[in-house]
Design an enzyme around this catalytic site. Sequence first.
Site, PDB file in Angstrom:
ATOM      1  N   GLU A   1       5.230  18.167 -14.152  1.00 17.67           N
ATOM      2  CA  GLU A   1       4.663  16.881 -13.773  1.00 17.67           C
ATOM      3  C   GLU A   1       4.884  15.956 -14.963  1.00 17.67           C
ATOM      4  OE1 GLU A   1       0.552  17.152 -12.639  1.00 17.67           O
ATOM      5  OE2 GLU A   1       0.393  14.956 -12.570  1.00 17.67           O
TER       6      GLU A   1
ATOM      7  N   ARG B   1       0.492  32.647 -17.762  1.00 23.57           N
ATOM      8  CA  ARG B   1       0.912  31.575 -18.653  1.00 23.57           C
ATOM      9  C   ARG B   1       0.841  32.032 -20.106  1.00 23.57           C
ATOM     10  NH1 ARG B   1      -1.129  26.465 -18.790  1.00 23.57           N
ATOM     11  NH2 ARG B   1      -0.958  26.310 -16.565  1.00 23.57           N
TER      12      ARG B   1
ATOM     13  N   LYS C   1      -2.322  19.837 -21.188  1.00 21.37           N
ATOM     14  CA  LYS C   1      -1.761  18.507 -21.436  1.00 21.37           C
ATOM     15  C   LYS C   1      -2.852  17.459 -21.607  1.00 21.37           C
ATOM     16  CE  LYS C   1       1.539  18.910 -18.219  1.00 21.37           C
ATOM     17  NZ  LYS C   1       2.586  18.490 -17.284  1.00 21.37           N
TER      18      LYS C   1
HETATM   19  P1  ATP Z   1      -1.473  21.219 -17.425  1.00 16.15           P
HETATM   20  O1  ATP Z   1      -2.305  22.079 -16.509  1.00 16.15           O
HETATM   21  O2  ATP Z   1      -1.827  21.296 -18.849  1.00 16.15           O
HETATM   22  O3  ATP Z   1      -1.290  19.812 -16.931  1.00 16.15           O
HETATM   23  P2  ATP Z   1       0.695  22.219 -15.993  1.00 16.15           P
HETATM   24  O4  ATP Z   1       0.804  23.664 -15.885  1.00 16.15           O
HETATM   25  O5  ATP Z   1       0.100  21.540 -14.834  1.00 16.15           O
HETATM   26  O6  ATP Z   1      -0.029  21.859 -17.326  1.00 16.15           O
HETATM   27  P3  ATP Z   1       3.250  21.288 -15.272  1.00 16.15           P
HETATM   28  O7  ATP Z   1       3.983  20.105 -15.748  1.00 16.15           O
HETATM   29  O8  ATP Z   1       2.764  21.280 -13.877  1.00 16.15           O
HETATM   30  O9  ATP Z   1       2.072  21.520 -16.279  1.00 16.15           O
HETATM   31  O10 ATP Z   1       4.081  22.611 -15.534  1.00 16.15           O
HETATM   32  C1  ATP Z   1       5.402  22.788 -15.138  1.00 16.15           C
HETATM   33  C2  ATP Z   1       5.686  24.246 -15.043  1.00 16.15           C
HETATM   34  O11 ATP Z   1       5.443  24.888 -16.274  1.00 16.15           O
HETATM   35  C3  ATP Z   1       4.789  24.904 -14.025  1.00 16.15           C
HETATM   36  O12 ATP Z   1       5.563  25.765 -13.226  1.00 16.15           O
HETATM   37  C4  ATP Z   1       3.786  25.652 -14.840  1.00 16.15           C
HETATM   38  O13 ATP Z   1       3.336  26.785 -14.163  1.00 16.15           O
HETATM   39  C5  ATP Z   1       4.590  25.985 -16.101  1.00 16.15           C
HETATM   40  N1  ATP Z   1       3.689  26.112 -17.237  1.00 16.15           N
HETATM   41  C6  ATP Z   1       2.796  25.208 -17.687  1.00 16.15           C
HETATM   42  N2  ATP Z   1       2.103  25.690 -18.716  1.00 16.15           N
HETATM   43  C7  ATP Z   1       2.556  26.937 -18.953  1.00 16.15           C
HETATM   44  C8  ATP Z   1       2.241  27.966 -19.900  1.00 16.15           C
HETATM   45  N3  ATP Z   1       1.296  27.795 -20.810  1.00 16.15           N
HETATM   46  N4  ATP Z   1       2.922  29.120 -19.830  1.00 16.15           N
HETATM   47  C9  ATP Z   1       3.887  29.290 -18.922  1.00 16.15           C
HETATM   48  N5  ATP Z   1       4.243  28.375 -17.997  1.00 16.15           N
HETATM   49  C10 ATP Z   1       3.582  27.211 -18.015  1.00 16.15           C
HETATM   50 MG    MG Z   2       0.666  21.249 -12.947  1.00 15.24          MG
END
Ligand code: ATP
Ligand code: MG
Length: 554
Positions: free
Chosen positions: A35, A261, A271
């Site tokens: 995102e 994760r 984030k």
């Molecule tokens: P946040 O919850 O902090 O906003 P997010 O997981 O929603 O982070 P996205 O931009 O949606 O962030 O993530 C893109 C991809 O990266 C998704 O498939 C997510 O599952 C993966 N991802 C995000 N954080 C991690 C992590 N700590 N370890 C592994 N994969 C991750």
């Molecule tokens: Mg997300």
Amino acid sequence: MSESEARPTNFIRQIIDADLASGKHTSVHTRFPPEPNGYLHIGHAKSICLNFGIAQDYQGQCNLRFDDTNPEKEDIEYVESIKNDVNWLGFEWSGEICYSSNYFDKLYGFAIELINKGLAYVDELSPEQMREYRGTLTEPGKHSPYRDRSVEENLALFEKMKNGEVEEGKMCLRAKIDMASPFMVMRDPVIYRVRFATHHQTGDKWCIYPMYDFTHCISDALEGITHSICTLEFMDNRRLYDWVLENITIDCTPHQYEFSRLNLEYTVMSKRKLNQLVTEKLVDGWDDPRMPTISGLRRRGFTPASMREFCKRIGVTKQDNTIEISSLESCIRDDLNENAPRAMAVLDPVKVVIENFDGETEMLTVANHPNKPEMGSREVPFSRELYIEREDFREEGNKKYKRLVLGKEVRLRGAYVIKAERIEKDAEGNITTIFCTYDNETLGKNPADGRKVKGVIHWVSAEAGVAAEIRLYDRLFTVPNPGAADDFVSVINPESLTVVNGFVEPSLVAAEAEKAFQFERMGYFCADNKDSSPEHLVFNRTVGLRDTWAKIGE
Ligand code: ATP
Ligand code: MG
């Protein structure tokens, strides 16, 4: 070569192997769906290496898709940084970049299809009521009084929502599934809401936006994704993922798989929290070298290969885990130990005057890497006045202290053996100058009379050396799990950045930003990609030579 050669193996790759063997799929198509509401972090790198790595190893495809359904939180700056970071990590997406927002027309059509099938309705409960009606994990939810509206009424109201005739929060479109489901996500989830926000891709075309769960599965299907890999918190959402695809007319059925994760000690990965650090100026932007962001680690001197290697070493499982910072640090150390050229810098200088050296500055040829002659050599100026590290001199030594001691000898790296003869101090008793003599028969060889000189210290010519600002980084937080603190800001390490003014050998004026050197005995450092210039050199410490906490030079 710091990257291990073997292909990783993990449960997702085993599933893919089985799908290819059974003929369920003939090729693999993954996607990385960030995102654009922040910069990517090392957790994302894990997901990137997994998704793009699979595509690479199976000769498949991996899309980069911006999951952009939250216009208020998103920004084109993030889109650009994400593209940059994915490329920098060494990956190329297949075809054009994808945006969920490219599918807004189609998504709207699928929403209409669900309404027509009696599987979606326009609800008018307020957000508070909706929460109340949803029930809890132990109690079933209640039906909204608007749940049984006719298809015609739903179509008309959804149209009004789309046309901007409905205020935000007054109406939303919900899937009609099961208010008693043990899975909360299945209790008539919201699939569309009203938002009067300008979108970075679609501008003001839309004032209704689809929700993640509705958008994601459809985007996957439209792109022909075979294996949709996400993190474990979406496990329950898989029910909804499958429900949506089963109930619309679409001929591709991707399958969602979840892995755990990455969590890293002494840092935060959310984030929202990273954003707070940036907006409250607790760090110097998203790419502050203390941040766990890809751009921060890059600015700090991490290499793409070291980050890929880290992702390989941590592996992919379904177990919750928190990785020690030292595992990340050992990946970059292994890489730089092999590949970083050596140079000399003095971080806490004290002056040395070599009283029996009266000649002109002498250029000494010094190897760039002790074990890699192919990395060549450079010229380092040696002069009558030098700087050495303050901690490399003592008036009185002991057996363990193998550096310069008053009345004793030490070797200067790549240069001569010197002997400390006397010192000068200021009024406070601080040493200002160490007066030495040198043995001019000791360049590249031991003293002729068989004197044993054990210690070797680094140095920089005071005349030809160049002043540099040197930024020493430590962990950003004082506790291993700052995310668990009531207020994560209160556990920021006040000493996470220390700036010192040192001197570096003149060859470093030409140091390329982000390209790390081993400053002999001091660690790995690279020129800062924002603040360093030949007029004002700024170096970031990437990582220490051994462990972050280990004493240097012992
Ligand atoms: P946040 O919850 O902090 O906003 P997010 O997981 O929603 O982070 P996205 O931009 O949606 O962030 O993530 C893109 C991809 O990266 C998704 O498939 C997510 O599952 C993966 N991802 C995000 N954080 C991690 C992590 N700590 N370890 C592994 N994969 C991750
Ligand atoms: Mg997300």
